[in-house]
Design an enzyme around this catalytic site. Structure first.
Site, mmCIF file in Angstrom:
data_model
loop_
_atom_site.group_PDB
_atom_site.id
_atom_site.type_symbol
_atom_site.label_atom_id
_atom_site.label_comp_id
_atom_site.label_asym_id
_atom_site.label_seq_id
_atom_site.Cartn_x
_atom_site.Cartn_y
_atom_site.Cartn_z
ATOM 1 N N LYS A 94 49.753 57.327 48.554
ATOM 2 C CA LYS A 94 49.161 55.982 48.643
ATOM 3 C C LYS A 94 49.974 55.185 49.653
ATOM 4 O O LYS A 94 51.155 55.463 49.852
ATOM 5 C CB LYS A 94 49.239 55.279 47.279
ATOM 6 C CG LYS A 94 48.260 54.137 47.135
ATOM 7 C CD LYS A 94 46.896 54.628 46.685
ATOM 8 C CE LYS A 94 45.858 53.548 46.660
ATOM 9 N NZ LYS A 94 44.621 54.008 45.987
ATOM 10 N N ASP B 185 41.204 51.300 50.160
ATOM 11 C CA ASP B 185 41.477 50.798 48.808
ATOM 12 C C ASP B 185 41.270 49.280 48.927
ATOM 13 O O ASP B 185 40.546 48.840 49.833
ATOM 14 C CB ASP B 185 42.909 51.157 48.368
ATOM 15 C CG ASP B 185 43.141 50.928 46.870
ATOM 16 O OD1 ASP B 185 42.735 51.776 46.057
ATOM 17 O OD2 ASP B 185 43.713 49.875 46.492
HETATM 18 P P1 NDP Z 1 37.835 45.733 47.503
HETATM 19 O O1 NDP Z 1 38.893 45.134 48.351
HETATM 20 O O2 NDP Z 1 36.581 46.185 48.111
HETATM 21 O O3 NDP Z 1 37.470 44.749 46.303
HETATM 22 C C1 NDP Z 1 38.442 44.294 45.429
HETATM 23 C C2 NDP Z 1 37.814 43.283 44.485
HETATM 24 O O4 NDP Z 1 38.747 42.961 43.467
HETATM 25 C C3 NDP Z 1 37.483 41.970 45.175
HETATM 26 O O5 NDP Z 1 36.406 41.378 44.532
HETATM 27 C C4 NDP Z 1 38.762 41.174 44.968
HETATM 28 O O6 NDP Z 1 38.601 39.771 45.035
HETATM 29 C C5 NDP Z 1 39.145 41.604 43.565
HETATM 30 N N1 NDP Z 1 40.602 41.506 43.427
HETATM 31 C C6 NDP Z 1 41.527 42.162 44.142
HETATM 32 N N2 NDP Z 1 42.761 41.809 43.758
HETATM 33 C C7 NDP Z 1 42.583 40.911 42.784
HETATM 34 C C8 NDP Z 1 43.481 40.171 41.980
HETATM 35 N N3 NDP Z 1 44.807 40.311 42.108
HETATM 36 N N4 NDP Z 1 42.944 39.334 41.055
HETATM 37 C C9 NDP Z 1 41.598 39.185 40.931
HETATM 38 N N5 NDP Z 1 40.706 39.865 41.662
HETATM 39 C C10 NDP Z 1 41.193 40.710 42.566
HETATM 40 O O7 NDP Z 1 38.572 46.942 46.752
HETATM 41 P P2 NDP Z 1 37.912 48.182 45.997
HETATM 42 O O8 NDP Z 1 36.632 47.806 45.366
HETATM 43 O O9 NDP Z 1 37.951 49.331 46.930
HETATM 44 O O10 NDP Z 1 39.009 48.474 44.875
HETATM 45 C C11 NDP Z 1 38.926 47.898 43.575
HETATM 46 C C12 NDP Z 1 39.782 48.714 42.618
HETATM 47 O O11 NDP Z 1 39.281 50.062 42.585
HETATM 48 C C13 NDP Z 1 41.250 48.842 42.976
HETATM 49 O O12 NDP Z 1 42.008 48.931 41.780
HETATM 50 C C14 NDP Z 1 41.325 50.187 43.699
HETATM 51 O O13 NDP Z 1 42.620 50.740 43.643
HETATM 52 C C15 NDP Z 1 40.332 50.980 42.875
HETATM 53 N N6 NDP Z 1 39.775 52.159 43.506
HETATM 54 C C16 NDP Z 1 39.147 52.090 44.722
HETATM 55 C C17 NDP Z 1 38.600 53.223 45.280
HETATM 56 C C18 NDP Z 1 37.844 53.186 46.562
HETATM 57 O O14 NDP Z 1 37.319 54.247 46.952
HETATM 58 N N7 NDP Z 1 37.732 52.072 47.243
HETATM 59 C C19 NDP Z 1 38.710 54.526 44.620
HETATM 60 C C20 NDP Z 1 39.293 54.482 43.303
HETATM 61 C C21 NDP Z 1 39.829 53.331 42.801
HETATM 62 P P3 NDP Z 1 39.103 38.999 46.340
HETATM 63 O O15 NDP Z 1 38.176 39.447 47.432
HETATM 64 O O16 NDP Z 1 38.993 37.569 45.998
HETATM 65 O O17 NDP Z 1 40.512 39.429 46.579
HETATM 66 O O1 2IT Z 2 42.407 55.046 44.353
HETATM 67 C C1 2IT Z 2 41.705 55.863 44.994
HETATM 68 O O2 2IT Z 2 41.379 56.949 44.502
HETATM 69 C C2 2IT Z 2 41.246 55.489 46.322
HETATM 70 N N1 2IT Z 2 41.513 54.373 46.763
HETATM 71 C C3 2IT Z 2 40.483 56.468 47.165
HETATM 72 C C4 2IT Z 2 41.426 57.404 47.865
HETATM 73 C C5 2IT Z 2 40.791 58.337 48.865
HETATM 74 O O3 2IT Z 2 41.576 59.069 49.486
HETATM 75 O O4 2IT Z 2 39.574 58.382 49.024
#
Ligand code: NDP
Ligand code: 2IT
Length: 485
Positions: free
Chosen positions: A158, A198
């Site tokens: 990561k 992420d």
């Molecule tokens: P994005 O940046 O696309 O979206 C994040 C969302 O969460 C936004 O709505 C953001 O609001 C909100 N957010 C982030 N930080 C905070 C905080 N501290 N408090 C309140 N709201 C918050 O990220 P993703 O959707 O990609 O990721 C979301 C979660 O999913 C994370 O935990 C990530 O690690 C996990 N994840 C993502 C994967 C992926 O493929 N993208 C895969 C597996 C897990 P704002 O815009 O206001 O910051």
């Molecule tokens: O938390 C996760 O699994 C991710 N942000 C996706 C990682 C990836 O390599 O697609």
């Protein structure tokens, strides 16, 4: 049966936990799987080495608790555990960049190369002001088990930066990404370490990062995933985490004869994972009623339908606006600001059948978990990484709420990244339907593996233990075979 017997791997054989494990502290009031002295020593050494990394401690503690019965059955795996809690390599670097007015900013960049036993390091990059070594180490540690569960050959890593993309222009984000890659490129590679997105890193950032990597390395390879379709990306990768989450939850619900059909669903976040979780819930006949961002949450009792979701996607992905605008656009819905937000006024006090936390770590605490239970939630599945605190998880398990830990239920994103790597190696593209059906099958398999492993170790329905143990066993076998170096 007392609750702690759920953690007894020999319960089905009629042997009580205190007979199997006399040295273990058992708190009969809770469902915390207690660490024995052996695991406690490992945990204490992790804390002693890095006392200021609470998120990393939290992630390690949960896994060590789950592994107690495994190490009791396989003491030869103890050195593996001792080794796994230490990152293979940690890279930290300076990221200087100029904003549009010519002012210099200096951020920090990181890459945690946690474990490469079963494949090249693989895992996302997070750009968020809160990013530090503790958060990235927790994410990299989780990623090792998650990637193992996908069944694909990917190690865990990561990275990211404390850079905040919010409020920055496209050209500022581009200059930042280029400066970030100027350092990172020498540490990654299609067979070495393959980053992806992420929080704060989506298609735009991956494009800028890939362009700079290609220039510096002078080669076009699958060094990043989440790429655009025109330059080597995979169909369904943007959708994969959210879709995969709902596929997993569908499997979990089915074990109790339930489904998404007619179910009300609360979703937190409004980014990549939340948006596509919402879309798949709609596909399966459910009714999403909430979404959030860091400023607060919206509640729409009439349901977020496809038209409203497409408006949210435009708001978040193109206009980069705030979720509060939703309440102005759609009468009947409400916006509640997150500060100051008493939990009783919060997103998790809304009555729903299924909850899908998809924003960030530690967003559901014990008190909020109790509210969900009081409101008779059926299932909670983590879309984010570690969105539920240990206290919240304990509340769900003790109250028999179906609970899916992120390392199992959000693994669809990285799994589809693995499929993107395969397509890049093949110099070939699969269709949407092909990738989606592979993703669905992977989620079905992860669910089955976690459920069967939990059952085998005497903890039926405990997906936390099942996922941790199943993810661990594959990596442990590979590390042992390779001589633990
Ligand atoms: P994005 O940046 O696309 O979206 C994040 C969302 O969460 C936004 O709505 C953001 O609001 C909100 N957010 C982030 N930080 C905070 C905080 N501290 N408090 C309140 N709201 C918050 O990220 P993703 O959707 O990609 O990721 C979301 C979660 O999913 C994370 O935990 C990530 O690690 C996990 N994840 C993502 C994967 C992926 O493929 N993208 C895969 C597996 C897990 P704002 O815009 O206001 O910051
Ligand atoms: O938390 C996760 O699994 C991710 N942000 C996706 C990682 C990836 O390599 O697609």
């Amino acid at each position: 049966m007392i609750f702690t017997e759920l953690f007894n791997p020999y319960h089905s054989k009629g042997v009580s936990w205190s007979t199997v494990c006399p040295i273990t502290r058992i708190d009969s009031e809770t469902l915390v799987n207690p660490m024995d002295n052996t695991m406690k020593k490992v945990y204490d050494s992790v804390i002693a080495r890095d006392p200021n990394q609470p998120e990393f401690h939290q992630a390690v503690e949960e896994v060590l608790e789950s592994l107690v019965p495994v190490i009791q059955a396989h003491p030869e795996y103890l050195p593996v555990v001792e080794s796994m809690v230490e990152a293979e390599r940690i890279i930290q670097f300076k990221v200087p960049w100029y904003d549009d007015s010519g002012k210099l900013h200096v951020n920090r960049g990181f890459r945690i190369q946690m474990n490469s036993a079963i494949g090249p390091y693989k895992g996302g990059l997070r750009f968020h002001p809160s990013v530090n070594q503790s958060i990235l180490k927790f994410l990299a540690f989780e990623q090792v088990f998650k990637n193992s569960l996908t069944g694909l050959p990917m190690g865990g890593g990561k990275g990211g930066s404390d850079f905040d993309p919010k409020g920055k222009t496209d050209s500022e984000v581009m200059r930042f990404c280029q400066s970030f890659m100027m350092e990172l490129w020498r540490h990654i590679g299609a067979n070495l370490d393959v980053p992806a997105g992420d929080i704060g890193v989506g298609g735009r950032e991956i494009g800028f990062l890939f362009g700079m990597y290609k220039k510096l390395a002078n080669e076009f390879t699958g060094v990043l995933t989440g790429k655009g379709i025109s330059y080597g990306g995979s169909l369904i990768r943007p959708e994969a985490t959210g879709y995969g989450l709902v596929y997993f939850a569908r499997e979990m619900l089915a074990t109790k004869g339930k489904s998404f059909e007619g179910a009300s669903v609360s979703i937190s976040g409004s980014g990549n994972v939340a948006q596509f979780a919402c879309e798949k819930v709609l596909d399966l006949g459910g009714k999403p009623v909430t979404m959030s961002d860091s400023s607060g949450f919206i509640h729409d009792p009439k349901g977020i339908d496809r038209e409203k979701l497409s408006w949210i996607m435009d708001l978040k992905n193109k206009r980069r606006g705030r979720i509060s605008e939703y309440a102005q656009k759609y009468p009947g819905s409400t916006f509640t600001a997150s500060e100051p937000e008493p939990a009783s006024n919060g997103l998790w006090n809304i009555e729903v059948d299924v909850a899908l936390p998809c924003a960030t770590q530690n967003e559901i605490n014990g008190e909020e978990a109790k509210m969900l239970v009081k409101n008779k939630v059926m299932a909670v599945a983590e879309g984010a990484n570690m969105p539920c605190t240990p206290e919240a998880v304990e509340v769900f398990l003790t109250n028999r709420v179906m609970f899916a830990p992120g390392k199992a239920s959000n693994a669809g994103g990285v799994a589809t990244s693995g499929l993107e790597m395969s397509q890049n190696s093949l110099r070939y593209n699969w269709t949407r339907e092909e990738v989606d059906s592979k993703l669905d099958q992977i989620m079905v398999d992860i669910h089955k593996n976690a459920a069967e492993t939990a059952e085998k170790y005497g903890m039926p329905d405990n997906y936390v233990a099942g996922a941790n143990i199943a993810g661990f066993l594959k990596v442990a076998e590979a590390m042992t075979a390779q001589g633990l170096i």
